[in-house]
Scaffold this motif. Structure first.
Motif: not given
Length: 534
Positions: A258, A511, A532
């Motif tokens: 990530d 990300q 997320k």
């Protein structure tokens, strides 16, 4: 070596390159970070040096106060709900919040906070130096730092200083986190105050609980459901040791990690064009520098130090090596502060350097060595320096190594030249970097002021020391600002042993679905609110 626990093995397997499908996604409740762990040597907050361990401990422990990541002049409550500076500016009283629990289940009290700071001074490891700079010692620790009751901590300043500096240090130094004194002392061996145990364990109250660390491989922590701010959104954070930028880039593109730290300039620039990726940078107070040891007779000569200063390709380094790592800066005081003088305009000047070397008795140069971390951008700066030193006849061998090998040699004062990084971090005060890079109140080897990088170089100027000490307690802000500017002028004239090249920029690549990941100028990036959005 211990066998990897099944939960860690499963997690490592989930993000492994082997057999991973293209465009994979990490688990929605886990944060996978790729980074170099070469400089991660110990988790003990009393002796933990380097930005990597600061960020880890910022998530395993809590501090009394925190600095706002955007406005670093703003101090925010953390374990301390409030604090007050005495009228005479010689003491600070903190009121701690109730109901906080350590990971062990033990209640967190002001006694734990006092004990934690006292422990730093009693162990007298690298991070004690900043506190010793304020006059604290192992001998006065228990009288200067006291907890009259479970919710009250009183810090009495042994010497006159600006109390704001102490508060800034409490907010930014990993040495100031609060440890579970009962848990640590239950693991004490031979009077070490838990040092051996804390090398690979933790005793905190932070949002995450430490699970496992396999050196130069993987470190894992999981959510602390009893966290006083509320349980983090992430269930697990996994740090993976990766030193190759190409590997970091590939794993980001595949969705196997990530967040990536330490990517090369070309790879960061390439990732900026990827719509699924976000590149974020934050300016820190630390500087990348070239340091010389004045214990070495060559560099004890001011003319030789001045020659080295003229053999650094500042422009070339900052244009080709430092994008996404740092910005051009040649002063020991951080950019952006009112006291910071304009750049002095040092540049690569080989004829001037040759003249200075000849005057110092080295018309044909000499042999020396450059110690440096093997990671970028350090190794790239060292390679550039090696080539420009050669233009004046200086034959410099580059010795790459780990953080312990490079900074260990610097702490032992057994080096010639080092390409490194240091400073006061995010403390928004000129004294912060001057204390770290310039100030050296006791140049004896036995003083062991290892966290003062000025001491590590053996450069000492009684005139500069006196001016720094005077400025530290000057109440008139205009006079204080002028004093800090005079320090920079003197350091320039006396050719200090640490020459800044670039001010640090910390660049992370992540990300696009990561939310609330906000890099902190003090390296105390908190993951407690990260999640997320998928």
């Amino acid at each position: 070596m211990r066998k990897m626990p099944s939960v860690l093995a499963a997690c490592a397997l989930a993000v492994s390159l082997i057999g991973a499908p293209a465009l994979a996604k990490t688990p929605s409740d886990q944060l996978i970070i790729g980074m170099s762990m070469n400089n991660l040597l110990s988790l003990d907050p009393a002796g933990a040096t380097g930005n990597d361990v600061v960020e880890i401990n910022a998530n395993l422990y809590d501090s009394l106060v925190e600095l706002d990541p955007v406005n670093t002049y703003k101090v925010m409550p953390a374990l301390a709900e409030s604090w007050a500076i005495a009228d005479d500016k010689r003491s600070i009283t903190f009121k701690l919040r109730r109901g906080v629990k350590f990971h062990s289940g033990n209640p967190l009290t002001a006694q734990d906070a006092a004990w934690s700071l006292q422990r730093v001074l009693k162990l007298n490891l690298a991070l004690a130096s900043v506190w010793k700079g304020y006059g604290f010692t192992a001998q006065n620790a228990e009288t200067s730092i006291q907890a009259p009751d479970a919710q009250t901590l009183v810090i009495r300043l042994p010497e006159a200083t600006d109390p704001k500096l102490v508060i800034y240090t409490l907010a930014t130094s990993v040495s100031a986190v609060v440890l579970d004194s009962k848990k640590v002392m239950a693991n004490e061996k031979d009077g070490d105050l838990g040092r051996t145990w804390l090398t690979t364990n933790e005793a905190g109250s932070g949002p995450f609980v430490f699970n496992e660390w396999r050196q130069k491989d993987v470190l894992m922590m999981t959510r602390f459901d009893g966290y006083w701010r509320g349980a983090p959104k992430l269930r697990r954070v996994l740090l993976r040791h990766m030193t190759e930028s190409q590997t970091l880039r590939l794993m980001l593109e595949r969705g196997d990690i990530d967040v990536a730290n330490g990517m090369s300039v070309p790879d960061v620039e390439a990732m900026k064009k990827n719509p699924a990726i976000v590149v974020e940078s934050v300016q820190r107070g630390n500087v990348y520098y070239v340091a010389m040891s004045v214990k070495d007779q060559k560099f004890a000569d001011k003319r030789v130090r001045q020659a080295i200063r003229s053999l650094i390709d500042y422009d070339g380094i900052n244009k080709t090596v430092m994008p996404n790592y740092g910005v051009f800066h040649q002063r020991p005081v951080a950019l952006g502060l009112p006291a910071t003088l304009p750049e002095p305009g040092y540049r690569l000047d080989v004829p001037a350097a040759k003249k200075l070397l000849a005057e110092a008795g080295f018309p044909n140069g000499f042999k020396t060595s450059i110690r440096v971390l093997s990671d970028p951008p350090f190794i790239n700066i060292a390679t550039s320096l090696q080539s420009t030193l050669a233009l004046a006849g200086i034959d410099a061998s580059v010795i790459p190594g780990t953080g312990n090998q490079v900074y260990g040699a610097m702490r032992d004062r057994s080096f010639e030249i080092i390409v490194g990084r240091g400073g006061g971090g995010a403390e928004p005060h000129p004294h912060s970097n001057l204390r770290s890079l310039v100030y050296n109140p006791d140049n004896r080897d036995e003083a062991k002021l290892t966290n003062f990088q000025g001491w590590r170089t053996s450069f000492i100027s009684p005139e500069i020391n006196a001016l720094i000490e005077k400025a530290e307690v000057e109440a008139d802000e205009k006079k204080q600002l002028a004093m800090y500017q005079d320090v920079q002028k003197l350091y320039d004239q006396q050719v200090g042993a640490i020459q800044p090249v670039s001010q640090m920029i910390d660049t992370v690549v992540l990300q696009k679905d990561i939310r609330n990941f906000r890099g902190h100028p003090a390296a105390t990036t908190h993951w407690r609110d990260v999640y997320k959005q998928r």
